[in-house]
Design an enzyme around this catalytic site. Structure first.
Site, PDB file in Angstrom:
ATOM      1  N   LYS A  38       0.851  -1.187   0.000  1.00 26.96           N
ATOM      2  CA  LYS A  38       0.000   0.000   0.000  1.00 26.96           C
ATOM      3  C   LYS A  38       0.888   1.238   0.000  1.00 26.96           C
ATOM      4  CE  LYS A  38      -4.268  -1.710   0.459  1.00 26.96           C
ATOM      5  NZ  LYS A  38      -5.320  -1.417  -0.557  1.00 26.96           N
ATOM      6  N   ASP A  57      -0.492  -0.358  -4.440  1.00 32.70           N
ATOM      7  CA  ASP A  57      -1.890   0.100  -4.452  1.00 32.70           C
ATOM      8  C   ASP A  57      -1.989   1.439  -3.741  1.00 32.70           C
ATOM      9  OD1 ASP A  57      -4.616   0.408  -4.476  1.00 32.70           O
ATOM     10  OD2 ASP A  57      -5.083  -1.443  -3.377  1.00 32.70           O
ATOM     11  N   ASP A  74      -9.075  -0.264  -9.900  1.00 32.82           N
ATOM     12  CA  ASP A  74      -9.841  -0.991  -8.894  1.00 32.82           C
ATOM     13  C   ASP A  74     -11.139  -0.207  -8.660  1.00 32.82           C
ATOM     14  OD1 ASP A  74     -10.921  -2.026  -6.524  1.00 32.82           O
ATOM     15  OD2 ASP A  74      -9.092  -1.886  -5.346  1.00 32.82           O
ATOM     16  N   LYS A 124     -13.318  -7.350  -8.387  1.00 36.08           N
ATOM     17  CA  LYS A 124     -13.833  -7.792  -7.085  1.00 36.08           C
ATOM     18  C   LYS A 124     -15.336  -7.925  -7.231  1.00 36.08           C
ATOM     19  CE  LYS A 124     -10.709  -5.013  -4.229  1.00 36.08           C
ATOM     20  NZ  LYS A 124     -10.626  -3.895  -3.277  1.00 36.08           N
TER      21      LYS A 124
HETATM   22  O1  OSB Z   1      -7.892  -1.505  -2.473  1.00 30.13           O
HETATM   23  O2  OSB Z   1      -7.582  -3.549  -2.913  1.00 30.13           O
HETATM   24  C1  OSB Z   1      -7.941  -2.676  -2.124  1.00 30.13           C
HETATM   25  C2  OSB Z   1      -8.593  -4.159   1.332  1.00 30.13           C
HETATM   26  C3  OSB Z   1      -9.763  -3.521   1.639  1.00 30.13           C
HETATM   27  C4  OSB Z   1     -10.310  -2.629   0.755  1.00 30.13           C
HETATM   28  C5  OSB Z   1      -9.680  -2.353  -0.445  1.00 30.13           C
HETATM   29  C6  OSB Z   1      -8.508  -2.997  -0.781  1.00 30.13           C
HETATM   30  C7  OSB Z   1      -7.942  -3.892   0.142  1.00 30.13           C
HETATM   31  C8  OSB Z   1      -6.679  -4.587  -0.081  1.00 30.13           C
HETATM   32  C9  OSB Z   1      -6.417  -5.880   0.653  1.00 30.13           C
HETATM   33  O3  OSB Z   1      -5.807  -4.125  -0.775  1.00 30.13           O
HETATM   34  C10 OSB Z   1      -6.973  -7.027  -0.052  1.00 30.13           C
HETATM   35  C11 OSB Z   1      -7.060  -8.325   0.740  1.00 30.13           C
HETATM   36  O4  OSB Z   1      -6.054  -8.995   0.887  1.00 30.13           O
HETATM   37  O5  OSB Z   1      -8.170  -8.674   1.178  1.00 30.13           O
HETATM   38 MG    MG Z   2      -7.122  -1.633  -4.446  1.00 26.65          MG
END
Ligand code: OSB
Ligand code: MG
Length: 361
Positions: free
Chosen positions: A151, A176, A226, A250
């Site tokens: 992150k 990310d 995303d 997702k």
């Molecule tokens: O932006 O992908 C994202 C977790 C919660 C909300 C958004 C994100 C994320 C993650 C972790 O990056 C993903 C995971 O391992 O569940």
């Molecule tokens: Mg993301």
């Protein structure tokens, strides 16, 4: 459910996670499971668990009870007249997919056209002290993960990536940003090109498609969208404009598996590789994600990690495990995992039951 350790992104630190778990039961007593993975506050999307509860209880469940569902792809059709609220829709659709595949006696993966028997695992590492991040990455590699996601945000990007890259020269790394940059930060984002990242995820605004196109023209690192891809139409537009080279799918974000499959199709037709994202969710959603990631265009390891990544005790059995960097696609019907009923009831605070009888006015 309490996370084993806090998970920090540019926007939020998660320490606890609440969910709405849905159980759909047919006339014969077969059951399917789904999960609403919205957060308690609207930091990632505009939904919250409370808005999802309201949508489900007052609109979606009554609508589905009034109608007839022969196949899970009919769920979004029945709910189409209600705008948005995709996470709530995705949760209830998930329960229908699991139930349907169990009625058919088939795996969810085979019902949606999966082609893989195992999927490569990936893991997301939250923002933290540098030494903590390094030892966490080390442990994940030790556990066999093929790909690490970090992150980032302005001011927490160049330095950590420099150190991580120096420690792990050949590692597949993606970053990310959760929409923490602006177009005017272009030179700062361009500086990330030196780290040979697989991609940068959602650098600009959560609802932007157009500015990402300008950014992509100026940077080498592929952009992955995303937050701003909510539908197959969004995917088509982003691809057409050149706003991204990769898409994170997702089911929760796009309103369910049916829409996720449509996005997969658009990406396949356009040679855009995809991967399956995560929401720090329970094994119920992770199991669904494993089935989704078994489709052909999922050529990049997603945020699909073991049950033990976030949880001391997941609510499914067996737990999801990673071996040699892979997760096996389960072979039993539906999502392929059972619910750990005692674990589930231990962390349940409220139960609502909706029946056809009760829904009839
Ligand atoms: O932006 O992908 C994202 C977790 C919660 C909300 C958004 C994100 C994320 C993650 C972790 O990056 C993903 C995971 O391992 O569940
Ligand atoms: Mg993301």
């Amino acid at each position: 459910m309490k996370l084993k350790s806090p998970f920090t992104s540019s926007l939020e630190t998660l320490t606890d996670r609440k969910f709405i778990i849905l159980e759909a039961e047919d006339e014969s007593g077969k059951k399917g499971w789904g999960e609403v993975s919205a957060f308690s506050s609207p930091w990632y999307t505009e939904e919250t668990l409370e808005t999802c509860y309201h949508m489900l209880k007052d609109f979606f469940i009554p609508e589905l009870m009034d109608g007839q569902v022969h196949h899970p792809t009919e769920v979004p059709k029945l709910l189409e007249k209600y705008r948005g609220n995709r996470m709530a829709k995705a949760g209830v659709e998930a329960a229908f997919w699991d139930l349907y595949s169990k009625q058919e006696g088939r795996t969810l993966s085979s019902c949606i056209g999966g082609v893989r028997t195992q999927i490569p695992a990936g893991v997301a590492v939250g923002m933290n002290r540098m030494d903590t991040m390094l030892s966490e990455i080390h442990d994940h590699l030790q556990a066999g993960y093929k790909r690490i996601k970090i992150k980032i945000k302005p001011g927490h990007d160049i330095e950590p990536l420099k150190i991580i890259r120096a420690h792990f020269p050949g590692l597949s790394i993606m970053a990310d940003a959760n929409s923490s940059y602006q177009l005017k930060d272009i030179s700062g984002i361009k500086a990330l090109d030196q780290f040979d990242l697989m991609m940068i995820e959602q650098p600009l605004a959560y609802d932007d498609i157009v500015d990402h196109r300008h950014l992509q023209k100026h940077i080498k690192t592929p952009i992955c969208l995303d937050e701003s891809i909510l539908s197959a139409d969004d995917a088509r537009k982003a691809i057409e404009l050149g706003s991204c080279k990769v898409i994170n799918i997702k089911p929760a974000r796009v309103g369910g598996l049916t829409e996720a499959l449509k996005i997969h199709k658009v990406c396949k037709e356009n040679n855009i590789p995809v991967w399956c994202g995560g929401m720090v969710e329970t094994g119920i959603s992770r199991a669904q994600n494993i089935a989704l990631a078994s489709l052909s265009q999922f050529t990049i390891p997603g945020d699909i990690s073991s049950s033990s990544r976030f949880w001391e005790n997941d609510i499914i059995e067996p737990n999801i495990t990673v071996e040699n960097g892979y997760i096996q696609v389960p072979q039993s019907p539906g999502i392929g995992f059972d619910i750990d009923q005692s674990r589930l009831s231990n962390c349940t605070s409220k139960i609502d039951v909706f029946t056809k009888q009760r829904m009839r006015k």
